[in-house]
Design a protein around this motif. Sequence first.
Motif, PDB file in Angstrom:
ATOM      1  N   GLN A  83       0.878  -1.175   0.000  1.00 25.71           N
ATOM      2  CA  GLN A  83       0.000   0.000   0.000  1.00 25.71           C
ATOM      3  C   GLN A  83       0.911   1.218   0.000  1.00 25.71           C
ATOM      4  O   GLN A  83       1.653   1.426   0.967  1.00 25.71           O
ATOM      5  N   VAL A  84       0.891   1.991  -1.087  1.00 21.15           N
ATOM      6  CA  VAL A  84       1.780   3.142  -1.234  1.00 21.15           C
ATOM      7  C   VAL A  84       0.980   4.369  -1.678  1.00 21.15           C
ATOM      8  O   VAL A  84      -0.149   4.241  -2.150  1.00 21.15           O
ATOM      9  N   LYS A  85       1.593   5.549  -1.522  1.00 27.45           N
ATOM     10  CA  LYS A  85       0.937   6.788  -1.964  1.00 27.45           C
ATOM     11  C   LYS A  85       0.830   6.821  -3.483  1.00 27.45           C
ATOM     12  O   LYS A  85      -0.175   7.249  -4.029  1.00 27.45           O
ATOM     13  N   ASP A  86       1.923   6.423  -4.145  1.00 28.39           N
ATOM     14  CA  ASP A  86       1.982   6.504  -5.598  1.00 28.39           C
ATOM     15  C   ASP A  86       3.111   5.595  -6.090  1.00 28.39           C
ATOM     16  O   ASP A  86       3.830   4.984  -5.290  1.00 28.39           O
ATOM     17  N   MET A  87       3.259   5.516  -7.391  1.00 26.89           N
ATOM     18  CA  MET A  87       4.273   4.641  -7.984  1.00 26.89           C
ATOM     19  C   MET A  87       5.679   5.080  -7.592  1.00 26.89           C
ATOM     20  O   MET A  87       6.565   4.240  -7.424  1.00 26.89           O
ATOM     21  N   GLU A  88       5.892   6.367  -7.403  1.00 24.98           N
ATOM     22  CA  GLU A  88       7.215   6.851  -7.005  1.00 24.98           C
ATOM     23  C   GLU A  88       7.617   6.273  -5.649  1.00 24.98           C
ATOM     24  O   GLU A  88       8.763   5.897  -5.441  1.00 24.98           O
ATOM     25  N   GLU A  89       6.661   6.195  -4.711  1.00 25.59           N
ATOM     26  CA  GLU A  89       6.968   5.608  -3.415  1.00 25.59           C
ATOM     27  C   GLU A  89       7.274   4.112  -3.562  1.00 25.59           C
ATOM     28  O   GLU A  89       8.203   3.595  -2.943  1.00 25.59           O
ATOM     29  N   ALA A  90       6.518   3.417  -4.401  1.00 26.08           N
ATOM     30  CA  ALA A  90       6.783   1.996  -4.643  1.00 26.08           C
ATOM     31  C   ALA A  90       8.184   1.798  -5.214  1.00 26.08           C
ATOM     32  O   ALA A  90       8.929   0.904  -4.786  1.00 26.08           O
ATOM     33  N   LEU A  91       8.552   2.630  -6.160  1.00 29.58           N
ATOM     34  CA  LEU A  91       9.890   2.536  -6.761  1.00 29.58           C
ATOM     35  C   LEU A  91      10.983   2.815  -5.734  1.00 29.58           C
ATOM     36  O   LEU A  91      12.014   2.138  -5.715  1.00 29.58           O
ATOM     37  N   ALA A  92      10.753   3.788  -4.873  1.00 30.39           N
ATOM     38  CA  ALA A  92      11.748   4.110  -3.849  1.00 30.39           C
ATOM     39  C   ALA A  92      11.963   2.922  -2.914  1.00 30.39           C
ATOM     40  O   ALA A  92      13.111   2.586  -2.576  1.00 30.39           O
ATOM     41  N   TRP A  93      10.888   2.262  -2.500  1.00 30.85           N
ATOM     42  CA  TRP A  93      11.028   1.084  -1.644  1.00 30.85           C
ATOM     43  C   TRP A  93      11.695  -0.063  -2.400  1.00 30.85           C
ATOM     44  O   TRP A  93      12.562  -0.750  -1.865  1.00 30.85           O
ATOM     45  N   ALA A  94      11.312  -0.275  -3.638  1.00 32.20           N
ATOM     46  CA  ALA A  94      11.889  -1.375  -4.426  1.00 32.20           C
ATOM     47  C   ALA A  94      13.397  -1.198  -4.603  1.00 32.20           C
ATOM     48  O   ALA A  94      14.147  -2.176  -4.559  1.00 32.20           O
ATOM     49  N   LYS A  95      13.842   0.033  -4.764  1.00 31.18           N
ATOM     50  CA  LYS A  95      15.275   0.289  -4.922  1.00 31.18           C
ATOM     51  C   LYS A  95      16.051  -0.036  -3.652  1.00 31.18           C
ATOM     52  O   LYS A  95      17.253  -0.286  -3.709  1.00 31.18           O
ATOM     53  N   ARG A  96      15.385  -0.039  -2.511  1.00 27.07           N
ATOM     54  CA  ARG A  96      16.031  -0.366  -1.234  1.00 27.07           C
ATOM     55  C   ARG A  96      16.095  -1.873  -0.986  1.00 27.07           C
ATOM     56  O   ARG A  96      16.772  -2.325  -0.064  1.00 27.07           O
ATOM     57  N   CYS A  97      15.371  -2.634  -1.778  1.00 31.63           N
ATOM     58  CA  CYS A  97      15.286  -4.085  -1.587  1.00 31.63           C
ATOM     59  C   CYS A  97      16.643  -4.747  -1.796  1.00 31.63           C
ATOM     60  O   CYS A  97      17.348  -4.432  -2.753  1.00 31.63           O
ATOM     61  N   PRO A  98      17.013  -5.686  -0.913  1.00 30.73           N
ATOM     62  CA  PRO A  98      18.215  -6.474  -1.201  1.00 30.73           C
ATOM     63  C   PRO A  98      17.974  -7.274  -2.483  1.00 30.73           C
ATOM     64  O   PRO A  98      16.826  -7.588  -2.805  1.00 30.73           O
ATOM     65  N   ASN A  99      19.040  -7.594  -3.194  1.00 28.30           N
ATOM     66  CA  ASN A  99      18.887  -8.444  -4.373  1.00 28.30           C
ATOM     67  C   ASN A  99      18.223  -9.736  -3.922  1.00 28.30           C
ATOM     68  O   ASN A  99      18.771 -10.467  -3.106  1.00 28.30           O
ATOM     69  N   PRO A 100      17.007 -10.046  -4.422  1.00 29.13           N
ATOM     70  CA  PRO A 100      16.266 -11.189  -3.893  1.00 29.13           C
ATOM     71  C   PRO A 100      16.783 -12.560  -4.341  1.00 29.13           C
ATOM     72  O   PRO A 100      16.280 -13.573  -3.880  1.00 29.13           O
ATOM     73  N   MET A 101      17.762 -12.594  -5.205  1.00 28.10           N
ATOM     74  CA  MET A 101      18.303 -13.860  -5.705  1.00 28.10           C
ATOM     75  C   MET A 101      19.823 -13.853  -5.564  1.00 28.10           C
ATOM     76  O   MET A 101      20.440 -12.798  -5.469  1.00 28.10           O
ATOM     77  N   PRO A 102      20.437 -15.032  -5.578  1.00 24.65           N
ATOM     78  CA  PRO A 102      21.901 -15.093  -5.470  1.00 24.65           C
ATOM     79  C   PRO A 102      22.633 -14.371  -6.606  1.00 24.65           C
ATOM     80  O   PRO A 102      23.677 -13.795  -6.400  1.00 24.65           O
ATOM     81  N   GLY A 103      22.084 -14.394  -7.812  1.00 23.14           N
ATOM     82  CA  GLY A 103      22.711 -13.728  -8.957  1.00 23.14           C
ATOM     83  C   GLY A 103      21.855 -12.579  -9.439  1.00 23.14           C
ATOM     84  O   GLY A 103      21.071 -12.010  -8.677  1.00 23.14           O
ATOM     85  N   PRO A 104      21.963 -12.224 -10.708  1.00 24.27           N
ATOM     86  CA  PRO A 104      21.129 -11.156 -11.271  1.00 24.27           C
ATOM     87  C   PRO A 104      19.651 -11.493 -11.110  1.00 24.27           C
ATOM     88  O   PRO A 104      19.253 -12.650 -11.240  1.00 24.27           O
ATOM     89  N   SER A 105      18.851 -10.479 -10.803  1.00 22.55           N
ATOM     90  CA  SER A 105      17.420 -10.705 -10.632  1.00 22.55           C
ATOM     91  C   SER A 105      16.653  -9.449 -11.005  1.00 22.55           C
ATOM     92  O   SER A 105      17.248  -8.418 -11.296  1.00 22.55           O
ATOM     93  N   GLU A 106      15.328  -9.577 -10.978  1.00 29.78           N
ATOM     94  CA  GLU A 106      14.485  -8.474 -11.433  1.00 29.78           C
ATOM     95  C   GLU A 106      13.188  -8.445 -10.638  1.00 29.78           C
ATOM     96  O   GLU A 106      12.619  -9.487 -10.313  1.00 29.78           O
ATOM     97  N   LEU A 107      12.731  -7.229 -10.340  1.00 30.35           N
ATOM     98  CA  LEU A 107      11.401  -7.002  -9.765  1.00 30.35           C
ATOM     99  C   LEU A 107      10.539  -6.339 -10.819  1.00 30.35           C
ATOM    100  O   LEU A 107      11.032  -5.595 -11.664  1.00 30.35           O
ATOM    101  N   GLU A 108       9.246  -6.597 -10.742  1.00 28.48           N
ATOM    102  CA  GLU A 108       8.272  -5.928 -11.599  1.00 28.48           C
ATOM    103  C   GLU A 108       7.210  -5.345 -10.673  1.00 28.48           C
ATOM    104  O   GLU A 108       6.756  -6.025  -9.756  1.00 28.48           O
ATOM    105  N   ILE A 109       6.823  -4.101 -10.886  1.00 22.98           N
ATOM    106  CA  ILE A 109       5.813  -3.445 -10.054  1.00 22.98           C
ATOM    107  C   ILE A 109       4.616  -3.108 -10.926  1.00 22.98           C
ATOM    108  O   ILE A 109       4.763  -2.436 -11.950  1.00 22.98           O
ATOM    109  N   ARG A 110       3.438  -3.580 -10.478  1.00 20.46           N
ATOM    110  CA  ARG A 110       2.220  -3.296 -11.240  1.00 20.46           C
ATOM    111  C   ARG A 110       1.106  -2.857 -10.306  1.00 20.46           C
ATOM    112  O   ARG A 110       0.884  -3.481  -9.275  1.00 20.46           O
ATOM    113  N   PRO A 111       0.407  -1.778 -10.665  1.00 18.86           N
ATOM    114  CA  PRO A 111      -0.714  -1.328  -9.851  1.00 18.86           C
ATOM    115  C   PRO A 111      -1.851  -2.354  -9.901  1.00 18.86           C
ATOM    116  O   PRO A 111      -2.069  -2.989 -10.929  1.00 18.86           O
TER     117      PRO A 111
END
Length: 119
Positions: A83-111
Amino acid sequence: MRVMVIVKATEDSEQGRMPSMELLTAMGAFNDELIKAGIMLAGDGVKPTATGYRIAFDGDTRTVRPGPFGHTTEQLAGFWIWQVKDMEEALAWAKRCPNPMPGPSELEIRPLYEEADFM
């Protein structure tokens, strides 16, 4: 606004390799931050597609197909509902996320659709 943050699968996750204790600890700490900030509504990891099924619909016909499914990078390894104010807040939190996998990985954010979208 609610968003789904999708952790994309990798070869490791599709092989059922569990994350290291270090990564589990880092992700746990990140989840704690999300909860304390009132951001995280739900979240979990999912087992490899080899353990799942797909059901295809065509009119009244149902076809069940066991996994694994397609290209690994197009699969889901985990998710959060935030639950976020807007997509910018979601992106800010996602950028703080530790890499969720041992190697290269990717997150996708969708409203997610909200009731107002249908009015």
